[in-house]
Design a protein around this motif. Sequence first.
Motif, PDB file in Angstrom:
ATOM      1  N   PHE A   1       0.835  -1.207   0.000  1.00 17.22           N
ATOM      2  CA  PHE A   1       0.000   0.000   0.000  1.00 17.22           C
ATOM      3  C   PHE A   1       0.869   1.256   0.000  1.00 17.22           C
ATOM      4  CE2 PHE A   1      -3.313  -2.901   1.642  1.00 17.22           C
ATOM      5  CZ  PHE A   1      -4.333  -2.577   0.758  1.00 17.22           C
ATOM      6  N   LEU A   2       1.978   1.200   0.739  1.00 14.33           N
ATOM      7  CA  LEU A   2       2.901   2.337   0.792  1.00 14.33           C
ATOM      8  C   LEU A   2       3.421   2.662  -0.605  1.00 14.33           C
ATOM      9  CD1 LEU A   2       4.350   4.083   3.076  1.00 14.33           C
ATOM     10  CD2 LEU A   2       6.300   2.595   2.641  1.00 14.33           C
ATOM     11  N   PHE A   3       3.756   1.636  -1.379  1.00 12.23           N
ATOM     12  CA  PHE A   3       4.268   1.833  -2.736  1.00 12.23           C
ATOM     13  C   PHE A   3       3.212   2.465  -3.654  1.00 12.23           C
ATOM     14  CE2 PHE A   3       7.326  -2.007  -2.187  1.00 12.23           C
ATOM     15  CZ  PHE A   3       8.165  -1.236  -1.417  1.00 12.23           C
ATOM     16  N   LEU A   4       1.937   2.349  -3.267  1.00 13.36           N
ATOM     17  CA  LEU A   4       0.856   2.968  -4.040  1.00 13.36           C
ATOM     18  C   LEU A   4       0.521   4.377  -3.544  1.00 13.36           C
ATOM     19  CD1 LEU A   4      -1.518  -0.115  -4.356  1.00 13.36           C
ATOM     20  CD2 LEU A   4       0.033   0.809  -6.097  1.00 13.36           C
ATOM     21  N   GLY A   5       1.165   4.776  -2.439  1.00  9.86           N
ATOM     22  CA  GLY A   5       0.961   6.120  -1.917  1.00  9.86           C
ATOM     23  C   GLY A   5       0.144   6.210  -0.644  1.00  9.86           C
ATOM     24  N   ASP A   6      -0.216   5.073  -0.047  1.00 10.02           N
ATOM     25  CA  ASP A   6      -1.028   5.063   1.174  1.00 10.02           C
ATOM     26  C   ASP A   6      -0.177   4.601   2.353  1.00 10.02           C
ATOM     27  OD1 ASP A   6      -2.918   4.791   3.182  1.00 10.02           O
ATOM     28  OD2 ASP A   6      -4.143   3.321   2.108  1.00 10.02           O
ATOM     29  N   ASP A   7       0.131   5.517   3.265  1.00  8.65           N
ATOM     30  CA  ASP A   7       0.966   5.168   4.416  1.00  8.65           C
ATOM     31  C   ASP A   7       0.164   4.653   5.608  1.00  8.65           C
ATOM     32  OD1 ASP A   7       0.080   7.986   4.803  1.00  8.65           O
ATOM     33  OD2 ASP A   7       1.234   7.793   6.652  1.00  8.65           O
ATOM     34  N   GLN A   8      -1.160   4.745   5.584  1.00  4.26           N
ATOM     35  CA  GLN A   8      -1.962   4.386   6.758  1.00  4.26           C
ATOM     36  C   GLN A   8      -1.798   2.928   7.207  1.00  4.26           C
ATOM     37  OE1 GLN A   8      -3.524   6.582   8.884  1.00  4.26           O
ATOM     38  NE2 GLN A   8      -2.204   7.831   7.579  1.00  4.26           N
ATOM     39  N   PRO A   9      -1.791   1.943   6.313  1.00  3.74           N
ATOM     40  CA  PRO A   9      -1.569   0.575   6.785  1.00  3.74           C
ATOM     41  C   PRO A   9      -0.199   0.403   7.480  1.00  3.74           C
ATOM     42  CG  PRO A   9      -2.572   0.525   4.627  1.00  3.74           C
ATOM     43  CD  PRO A   9      -2.185   1.956   4.886  1.00  3.74           C
ATOM     44  N   MET A  10       0.833   1.081   6.981  1.00  2.71           N
ATOM     45  CA  MET A  10       2.148   0.982   7.624  1.00  2.71           C
ATOM     46  C   MET A  10       2.110   1.640   8.995  1.00  2.71           C
ATOM     47  SD  MET A  10       5.100  -0.388   7.315  1.00  2.71           S
ATOM     48  CE  MET A  10       5.491  -0.718   5.603  1.00  2.71           C
ATOM     49  N   GLN A  11       1.400   2.736   9.120  1.00  4.42           N
ATOM     50  CA  GLN A  11       1.273   3.412  10.410  1.00  4.42           C
ATOM     51  C   GLN A  11       0.611   2.481  11.443  1.00  4.42           C
ATOM     52  OE1 GLN A  11       2.350   6.615  11.009  1.00  4.42           O
ATOM     53  NE2 GLN A  11       2.753   7.287   8.927  1.00  4.42           N
ATOM     54  N   LYS A  12      -0.278   1.596  10.976  1.00  2.00           N
ATOM     55  CA  LYS A  12      -1.025   0.715  11.876  1.00  2.00           C
ATOM     56  C   LYS A  12      -0.228  -0.506  12.335  1.00  2.00           C
ATOM     57  CE  LYS A  12      -5.513   2.096  10.159  1.00  2.00           C
ATOM     58  NZ  LYS A  12      -6.660   1.744   9.327  1.00  2.00           N
ATOM     59  N   VAL A  13       0.740  -0.970  11.542  1.00  3.19           N
ATOM     60  CA  VAL A  13       1.458  -2.194  11.910  1.00  3.19           C
ATOM     61  C   VAL A  13       2.660  -1.922  12.814  1.00  3.19           C
ATOM     62  CG1 VAL A  13       0.702  -3.456   9.864  1.00  3.19           C
ATOM     63  CG2 VAL A  13       2.923  -2.289   9.830  1.00  3.19           C
ATOM     64  N   TRP A  14       3.052  -0.663  12.932  1.00  2.00           N
ATOM     65  CA  TRP A  14       4.196  -0.291  13.770  1.00  2.00           C
ATOM     66  C   TRP A  14       3.762   0.071  15.178  1.00  2.00           C
ATOM     67  CZ3 TRP A  14       9.568   0.645  13.314  1.00  2.00           C
ATOM     68  CH2 TRP A  14      10.123   0.221  12.109  1.00  2.00           C
ATOM     69  N   SER A  15       4.591  -0.280  16.151  1.00  2.00           N
ATOM     70  CA  SER A  15       4.436   0.216  17.507  1.00  2.00           C
ATOM     71  C   SER A  15       4.661   1.726  17.487  1.00  2.00           C
ATOM     72  CB  SER A  15       5.467  -0.435  18.430  1.00  2.00           C
ATOM     73  OG  SER A  15       5.503   0.219  19.675  1.00  2.00           O
ATOM     74  N   HIS A  16       3.946   2.456  18.297  1.00  2.00           N
ATOM     75  CA  HIS A  16       4.085   3.906  18.346  1.00  2.00           C
ATOM     76  C   HIS A  16       4.922   4.347  19.543  1.00  2.00           C
ATOM     77  CE1 HIS A  16       0.394   4.747  15.569  1.00  2.00           C
ATOM     78  NE2 HIS A  16       1.209   3.830  15.092  1.00  2.00           N
ATOM     79  N   GLN A  17       5.816   3.461  20.011  1.00  2.00           N
ATOM     80  CA  GLN A  17       6.674   3.761  21.153  1.00  2.00           C
ATOM     81  C   GLN A  17       7.944   4.483  20.693  1.00  2.00           C
ATOM     82  OE1 GLN A  17       5.390   3.126  24.212  1.00  2.00           O
ATOM     83  NE2 GLN A  17       3.627   2.429  23.013  1.00  2.00           N
ATOM     84  N   GLU A  18       8.622   5.085  21.643  1.00  2.00           N
ATOM     85  CA  GLU A  18       9.822   5.856  21.311  1.00  2.00           C
ATOM     86  C   GLU A  18      11.084   5.004  21.199  1.00  2.00           C
ATOM     87  OE1 GLU A  18       9.881   8.930  20.047  1.00  2.00           O
ATOM     88  OE2 GLU A  18       7.729   8.525  20.120  1.00  2.00           O
ATOM     89  N   ASP A  19      10.990   3.696  21.451  1.00  2.00           N
ATOM     90  CA  ASP A  19      12.164   2.834  21.323  1.00  2.00           C
ATOM     91  C   ASP A  19      12.231   2.121  19.980  1.00  2.00           C
ATOM     92  OD1 ASP A  19      10.045   1.061  21.752  1.00  2.00           O
ATOM     93  OD2 ASP A  19      11.108  -0.115  23.269  1.00  2.00           O
ATOM     94  N   VAL A  20      11.308   2.398  19.055  1.00  2.00           N
ATOM     95  CA  VAL A  20      11.311   1.727  17.754  1.00  2.00           C
ATOM     96  C   VAL A  20      12.451   2.252  16.882  1.00  2.00           C
ATOM     97  CG1 VAL A  20       8.856   1.169  17.855  1.00  2.00           C
ATOM     98  CG2 VAL A  20       9.580   3.301  16.784  1.00  2.00           C
TER      99      VAL A  20
END
Length: 135
Positions: free
Chosen positions: A22-41
């Motif tokens: 999806f990112l390669f098509l221009g949509d970053d939202q799915p990538m935003q959802k699969v990552w932890s949102h912590q500061e140690d990533v």
Amino acid sequence: MSQAEKNAIELAVNGFYDALGFLFLGDDQPMQKVWSHQEDVVYMGPDGLYLIGWAAISNMWKSVAVMKLGGKVIPKNKHTITGDNISIVTCIEAGTNVVKGKTELVEIRSSTVFRKENNVWMVIAHQTDLLRFMG
């Protein structure tokens, strides 16, 4: 490890690579959802960046989406090592991207680390070889 837990990890890995598509098509939202949102990533990708913390990584994914790289990358030769709350997946990311109208081959080594957060496997680290067309 139970079969259900193995399935959950496999779903997380597939989710990461689906999000990359999806990112390669221009949509970053799915990538935003699969990552932890912590500061140690941590992100060390094919563009040579070394980023720590969710804010920096989130912004990077947004900028990659704007590039609309096209193509598709899949994991080949996957190997998974899993503990109670950490899973490490190594593979060869193989496929293509389209840069300035030219199809570019992708075949790089990759390691992705997942951590179980609130009973969901989330990406906490991703590292790949460099791609000459990304630098």
